[in-house]
Design an enzyme around this catalytic site. Structure first.
Site, PDB file in Angstrom:
ATOM      1  N   LEU A 225       8.680 -11.819  -9.891  1.00  0.00           N
ATOM      2  CA  LEU A 225       7.998 -11.612  -8.616  1.00  0.00           C
ATOM      3  C   LEU A 225       6.924 -10.543  -8.776  1.00  0.00           C
ATOM      4  CD1 LEU A 225      11.091 -11.670  -6.219  1.00  0.00           C
ATOM      5  CD2 LEU A 225       9.479 -13.529  -6.699  1.00  0.00           C
ATOM      6  N   ASP A 249       4.562   3.345  -9.302  1.00  0.00           N
ATOM      7  CA  ASP A 249       3.357   3.872  -9.964  1.00  0.00           C
ATOM      8  C   ASP A 249       2.168   4.019  -9.034  1.00  0.00           C
ATOM      9  OD1 ASP A 249       2.843   1.216  -9.539  1.00  0.00           O
ATOM     10  OD2 ASP A 249       1.886   0.883 -11.481  1.00  0.00           O
ATOM     11  N   ARG A 252      -1.138   2.288 -10.051  1.00  0.00           N
ATOM     12  CA  ARG A 252      -2.018   2.748 -11.136  1.00  0.00           C
ATOM     13  C   ARG A 252      -2.188   1.675 -12.209  1.00  0.00           C
ATOM     14  NH1 ARG A 252       1.392   7.052 -10.826  1.00  0.00           N
ATOM     15  NH2 ARG A 252       2.344   6.514 -12.832  1.00  0.00           N
ATOM     16  N   HIS A 253      -1.114   0.952 -12.477  1.00  0.00           N
ATOM     17  CA  HIS A 253      -1.116  -0.019 -13.571  1.00  0.00           C
ATOM     18  C   HIS A 253      -1.237  -1.431 -12.996  1.00  0.00           C
ATOM     19  CE1 HIS A 253       0.039   3.265 -16.193  1.00  0.00           C
ATOM     20  NE2 HIS A 253       0.987   3.579 -15.323  1.00  0.00           N
ATOM     21  N   CYS A 257       3.312  -6.201 -14.396  1.00  0.00           N
ATOM     22  CA  CYS A 257       4.415  -7.171 -14.429  1.00  0.00           C
ATOM     23  C   CYS A 257       3.897  -8.584 -14.695  1.00  0.00           C
ATOM     24  CB  CYS A 257       5.192  -7.119 -13.114  1.00  0.00           C
ATOM     25  SG  CYS A 257       6.015  -5.534 -12.808  1.00  0.00           S
ATOM     26  N   LEU A 285       5.567  -4.385  -2.288  1.00  0.00           N
ATOM     27  CA  LEU A 285       6.748  -3.844  -1.620  1.00  0.00           C
ATOM     28  C   LEU A 285       7.585  -3.056  -2.619  1.00  0.00           C
ATOM     29  CD1 LEU A 285       7.853  -7.023   0.385  1.00  0.00           C
ATOM     30  CD2 LEU A 285       6.320  -5.196   1.131  1.00  0.00           C
TER      31      LEU A 285
END
Length: 323
Positions: A225, A249, A252-253, A257, A285
């Protein structure tokens, strides 16, 4: 008859027990000025900025007062239980007040849907974000206890600072009950079959409900997800495992995922947030909200809008009809 009726309606009006508040005198302007001067003269140790040293002192003060704080919280809970017993002791079993306090069902979803929280991002987070992630995992466990449908959770890459945080501050996780397990194996190792130490349950024993060091996961039944895709899920498929990125984070990244899932050959999808609610900024979320949404989807017979409105704070969402 009149006397009997009056006796039957007697209510215990004794005052509820309370915890005496500690009165602290407000500092005078002179004392405030003196403290300010002392702070200016304070020597910051080498290797610390003033802000970092201030944060370190705050952490030390918390450690010094932690035990006292926990004792006060335990006493508050004890008194709350006592007040509840006093309210209920003279009530009949069929009274409406008792009916209004149902015990959640212990039913577990029969669709073989499960959840993995992928925590393999330790080096990308600051210390406060590790603390936040640990609290979100704790919130997932709380949701599991109270939801009607309790989707099994496996926390992967449970090591490094995250595990240290649990062992130091949330050490009672060994006592958590339910279908939740922790393993130091990473999601990558499960998918590729790379060996590592065996998965352990919360008692430190080999967990028969999770894959062991020689098992692999069929990627056909995995869905990662992520908000960084246009593919939306409409329902939770039976016999599928949904992966939630265990990272805090502040965005930031980007596509972290998403890129990891693509490298591992795992399907990606996002929750249908845009169809049912409006949010400011990116549709991202927190981990605990995603897990609870999946549970609430089952609880509300596949109604995403109801699930969103039950889980997310009203101030963050605006109802929106499906297009």
């Amino acid at each position: 008859m009149t006397e009997q009726t009056s006796e039957a309606t007697v209510v215990n009006n004794s005052p509820a027990p309370t915890i005496p508040k500690i009165k602290r005198e407000k500092p005078t302007p002179e004392e405030i000025e003196e403290r300010r001067k002392l702070k200016q003269l304070e020597v910051v140790p080498e290797g610390f900025s003033r802000k970092q040293w201030k944060r370190e002192l705050k952490k030390q003060r918390w450690q010094d007062t932690k035990q006292e704080y926990l004792e006060v919280q335990r006493e508050k809970k004890r008194l709350a239980r006592q007040r509840k017993r006093e309210r209920l002791k003279d009530l009949d079993e069929n009274d409406e007040l008792r009916k209004a306090q149902p015990i959640p069902s212990r039913q577990i979803s029969t669709n073989n849907v499960s959840v993995i929280i992928d925590c393999d991002f330790d080096e990308l987070m600051h210390e406060k974000e590790i603390v936040s992630l640990s609290n979100q995992i704790k919130a997932c466990y709380s949701a599991m206890r109270h939801c009607t449908y309790k989707l099994p959770i496996q926390i992967t890459s449970f090591n490094k600072r995250l595990k240290q945080r649990f062992e130091a501050q949330l050490h009672d996780y060994h006592l958590w009950q339910g279908n939740i397990s922790f393993t130091d194996r990473s999601l990558t190792e499960y998918v590729t079959g790379a060996p590592n130490s065996e998965s352990k349950d919360n008692d430190g024993n080999s967990n028969s409900n999770t894959t062991n060091s020689t098992d692999t996961i069929n990627t056909e039944n995995l869905v990662y997800l992520t908000a960084d895709t246009d593919e939306e899920i409409t329902k939770l498929e039976p016999n599928h495992t949904y992966i939630i990125g265990g990272i805090v984070d502040k965005n930031r990244h980007k596509q972290l995922c998403y890129n990891k899932a693509k490298e591992l050959g795992i399907k990606v999808a996002r929750l249908p947030i845009g169809k049912y609610i409006e949010m400011n900024g990116r549709h991202v979320l927190v981990t605990s909200h995603v897990y609870e949404l999946l549970c609430k989807w089952f609880e509300n017979d596949g109604d995403w809008e109801t699930a969103f409105n039950k889980v997310l704070p009203p101030r963050k969402i605006k109802s929106k009809s499906p297009s």
